[in-house]
Design a protein around this motif. Structure first.
Motif, PDB file in Angstrom:
ATOM      1  N   PRO A 191       0.796  -1.230   0.000  1.00  0.00           N
ATOM      2  CA  PRO A 191       0.000   0.000   0.000  1.00  0.00           C
ATOM      3  C   PRO A 191       0.827   1.278   0.000  1.00  0.00           C
ATOM      4  O   PRO A 191       0.277   2.357  -0.227  1.00  0.00           O
ATOM      5  CB  PRO A 191      -0.832  -0.112   1.288  1.00  0.00           C
ATOM      6  CG  PRO A 191      -0.057  -1.039   2.171  1.00  0.00           C
ATOM      7  CD  PRO A 191       0.611  -2.014   1.245  1.00  0.00           C
ATOM      8  N   ARG A 192       2.130   1.155   0.200  1.00  0.00           N
ATOM      9  CA  ARG A 192       2.979   2.359   0.159  1.00  0.00           C
ATOM     10  C   ARG A 192       3.245   2.812  -1.278  1.00  0.00           C
ATOM     11  O   ARG A 192       3.805   3.889  -1.479  1.00  0.00           O
ATOM     12  CB  ARG A 192       4.302   2.092   0.881  1.00  0.00           C
ATOM     13  CG  ARG A 192       4.149   1.790   2.373  1.00  0.00           C
ATOM     14  CD  ARG A 192       5.487   1.451   3.002  1.00  0.00           C
ATOM     15  NE  ARG A 192       6.084   0.281   2.371  1.00  0.00           N
ATOM     16  CZ  ARG A 192       7.335  -0.134   2.603  1.00  0.00           C
ATOM     17  NH1 ARG A 192       8.115   0.551   3.420  1.00  0.00           N
ATOM     18  NH2 ARG A 192       7.779  -1.217   2.001  1.00  0.00           N
ATOM     19  N   PHE A 193       2.829   2.006  -2.247  1.00  0.00           N
ATOM     20  CA  PHE A 193       2.923   2.390  -3.660  1.00  0.00           C
ATOM     21  C   PHE A 193       1.492   2.637  -4.142  1.00  0.00           C
ATOM     22  O   PHE A 193       0.736   1.693  -4.386  1.00  0.00           O
ATOM     23  CB  PHE A 193       3.595   1.285  -4.479  1.00  0.00           C
ATOM     24  CG  PHE A 193       5.020   1.024  -4.060  1.00  0.00           C
ATOM     25  CD1 PHE A 193       6.067   1.652  -4.713  1.00  0.00           C
ATOM     26  CD2 PHE A 193       5.311   0.145  -3.017  1.00  0.00           C
ATOM     27  CE1 PHE A 193       7.381   1.417  -4.338  1.00  0.00           C
ATOM     28  CE2 PHE A 193       6.623  -0.096  -2.636  1.00  0.00           C
ATOM     29  CZ  PHE A 193       7.658   0.548  -3.290  1.00  0.00           C
ATOM     30  N   ALA A 194       1.120   3.888  -4.256  1.00  0.00           N
ATOM     31  CA  ALA A 194      -0.265   4.268  -4.531  1.00  0.00           C
ATOM     32  C   ALA A 194      -0.418   4.801  -5.948  1.00  0.00           C
ATOM     33  O   ALA A 194       0.539   5.295  -6.551  1.00  0.00           O
ATOM     34  CB  ALA A 194      -0.736   5.301  -3.525  1.00  0.00           C
ATOM     35  N   LYS A 195      -1.639   4.755  -6.467  1.00  0.00           N
ATOM     36  CA  LYS A 195      -1.900   5.146  -7.852  1.00  0.00           C
ATOM     37  C   LYS A 195      -2.522   6.531  -7.991  1.00  0.00           C
ATOM     38  O   LYS A 195      -2.723   7.000  -9.114  1.00  0.00           O
ATOM     39  CB  LYS A 195      -2.809   4.103  -8.514  1.00  0.00           C
ATOM     40  CG  LYS A 195      -2.186   2.707  -8.559  1.00  0.00           C
ATOM     41  CD  LYS A 195      -3.056   1.717  -9.293  1.00  0.00           C
ATOM     42  CE  LYS A 195      -2.991   1.918 -10.781  1.00  0.00           C
ATOM     43  NZ  LYS A 195      -3.700   0.874 -11.530  1.00  0.00           N
ATOM     44  N   ASP A 196      -2.822   7.165  -6.910  1.00  0.00           N
ATOM     45  CA  ASP A 196      -3.479   8.471  -6.974  1.00  0.00           C
ATOM     46  C   ASP A 196      -2.613   9.475  -7.734  1.00  0.00           C
ATOM     47  O   ASP A 196      -1.493   9.764  -7.318  1.00  0.00           O
ATOM     48  CB  ASP A 196      -3.739   8.980  -5.554  1.00  0.00           C
ATOM     49  CG  ASP A 196      -4.615  10.223  -5.526  1.00  0.00           C
ATOM     50  OD1 ASP A 196      -4.850  10.835  -6.590  1.00  0.00           O
ATOM     51  OD2 ASP A 196      -5.063  10.573  -4.422  1.00  0.00           O
ATOM     52  N   PRO A 197      -3.106  10.023  -8.851  1.00  0.00           N
ATOM     53  CA  PRO A 197      -2.315  11.008  -9.610  1.00  0.00           C
ATOM     54  C   PRO A 197      -1.944  12.247  -8.800  1.00  0.00           C
ATOM     55  O   PRO A 197      -1.029  12.976  -9.188  1.00  0.00           O
ATOM     56  CB  PRO A 197      -3.238  11.377 -10.780  1.00  0.00           C
ATOM     57  CG  PRO A 197      -4.140  10.198 -10.940  1.00  0.00           C
ATOM     58  CD  PRO A 197      -4.370   9.690  -9.546  1.00  0.00           C
TER      59      PRO A 197
END
Length: 368
Positions: free
Chosen positions: A56-62
């Motif tokens: 979860p520390r790699f997120a996709k939110d632009p």
């Protein structure tokens, strides 16, 4: 020197890709120049990739992208979607989509999808036809509109809008997104039945009309792109004499030519260590799907064509069924179909950035 992994290129279908081996040789995590400036990091090793895709520390939110980056999608706070949300919000949205595209639901549409493939190929007539022009985009869009309950007289508008999604002109993508969202709304009119109305009913009642239309846009555009990018490689392989079973043919085509060579961008939410490298918060990270899939040293097992972890592609079952339908129909209904040029003369083009690779053209004689 490492070749630019984001540079647009065109090469013969049998010419080896110089980028994948170079990235693998550079290590499990490779720092590269990002297309829009600054550094980005590419994961090239499978175990590490699966860890990243589940972390979860790699997120996709632009919203987490570096300052100055052009955003294809709005931040999750402005436009929630499967591709911008993470955590519980993503899980809730995925639960609304997943029942529509489950293996059982999609398999129940098998005859319907085979009929669509057969009808579209038959309508192309005799002589030489370019399947990358007259079929690769129209087939998945016809399937999607049919399943969503969107009137098929809107097919040409959908084809045009999807093609305009790659238009580099400022504002072109926004107009194309709006066009697809508008035509998708035709599946929501009274007395329409299909997956569009099912999705509406599955979503929380407070979901806005704007958000619903965007979710439908995403299903249409992503669904078209996924099959369109792979269909040329599948058909050319089949017509070049590959006699593997349809399942094996589809699986190997997707492994070697996944719809996207990289994952969508992810951004670190905190400063962290990855493969011995200290990454700052907000670091852009990609997984090299194609490189990992085609690594000669890779152990047999599930590939990364449709990702892994919470964001595993929700439309994977549909994409695979569409490709199986095309291969089956060509073998059974068009036994004399052949390439109109030698296989080695076919060309593939990589559009640059993190977009997929597709054939520039696919001239085929379906029947004499």
């Amino acid at each position: 020197m490492l070749p630019d992994p984001f540079a647009a290129t065109t090469r013969g279908i049998t010419e080896p890709d110089p980028v994948r081996p170079a990235l693998r040789a550079a290590g499990p995590l490779v720092e590269v120049a990002a297309p829009e400036g600054g550094s980005a990091w590419i994961v090239t090793e499978e175990k590490l990739a699966r860890e990243v895709l589940a972390d979860p520390r790699f997120a996709k939110d632009p919203a987490l992208s570096p300052e100055g980056w052009t955003r294809f999608e709005q931040p999750a706070a402005e436009q929630p979607s499967l591709t911008t949300l993470d955590g519980p919000d993503h899980t809730r949205l995925r639960r609304a989509h997943a029942p529509l595209l489950s293996a059982k639901r999609i398999q129940a549409q098998s005859d319907r999808i085979h009929r669509i493939a057969r009808a579209l190929l038959t309508d192309l007539g005799g002589g030489t036809v370019d399947l990358m022009d007259g079929f690769s985009t129209r087939f998945p869009l016809t399937v999607l509109l049919d399943l969503l309950g969107i009137p098929l007289h809107l097919l040409d508008a959908a084809v045009d809008a999807c093609r305009r999604m790659s238009d580099p002109e400022p504002g072109a993508q926004g107009k194309a997104i709006a066009a697809i969202a508008d035509l998708a709304a035709a599946g929501l009119t009274p007395n329409r039945t299909g997956l569009a109305t099912e999705l509406r009913d599955n979503l929380p009642p407070e979901t806005s009309e704007k958000d619903l239309r965007y979710h439908l846009f995403a299903l249409i555009f992503a669904g078209q792109l996924t099959t369109d990018a792979s269909i040329g490689f599948l058909i050319s392989r089949l017509l070049n004499g590959d006699d593997a079973s349809v399942n094996d043919l589809v699986r190997e085509t997707l492994r070697e030519h996944p719809p996207a060579p990289f994952t969508l961008w992810r951004f670190t939410t905190v400063e962290l260590d990855l493969a011995g490298i200290r990454l700052p918060a907000g670091a852009p990270v990609l997984v090299d799907i194609q490189g990992i899939n085609t690594d000669p040293a890779r152990e047999p097992g599930p590939d990364l064509t449709f990702g892994a972890g919470p964001h595993f592609c929700v439309g994977a079952q549909l994409a695979q069924l569409e490709l199986r339908a095309v291969a089956t129909v060509l073998r059974t209904d068009f036994p004399e179909a052949r390439l109109a040029v030698p296989y080695g003369e076919l060309r593939q083009t990589f559009l640059g950035g993190i977009q997929g690779t597709r054939l520039t053209s696919l001239p085929v004689v379906l029947r004499d």
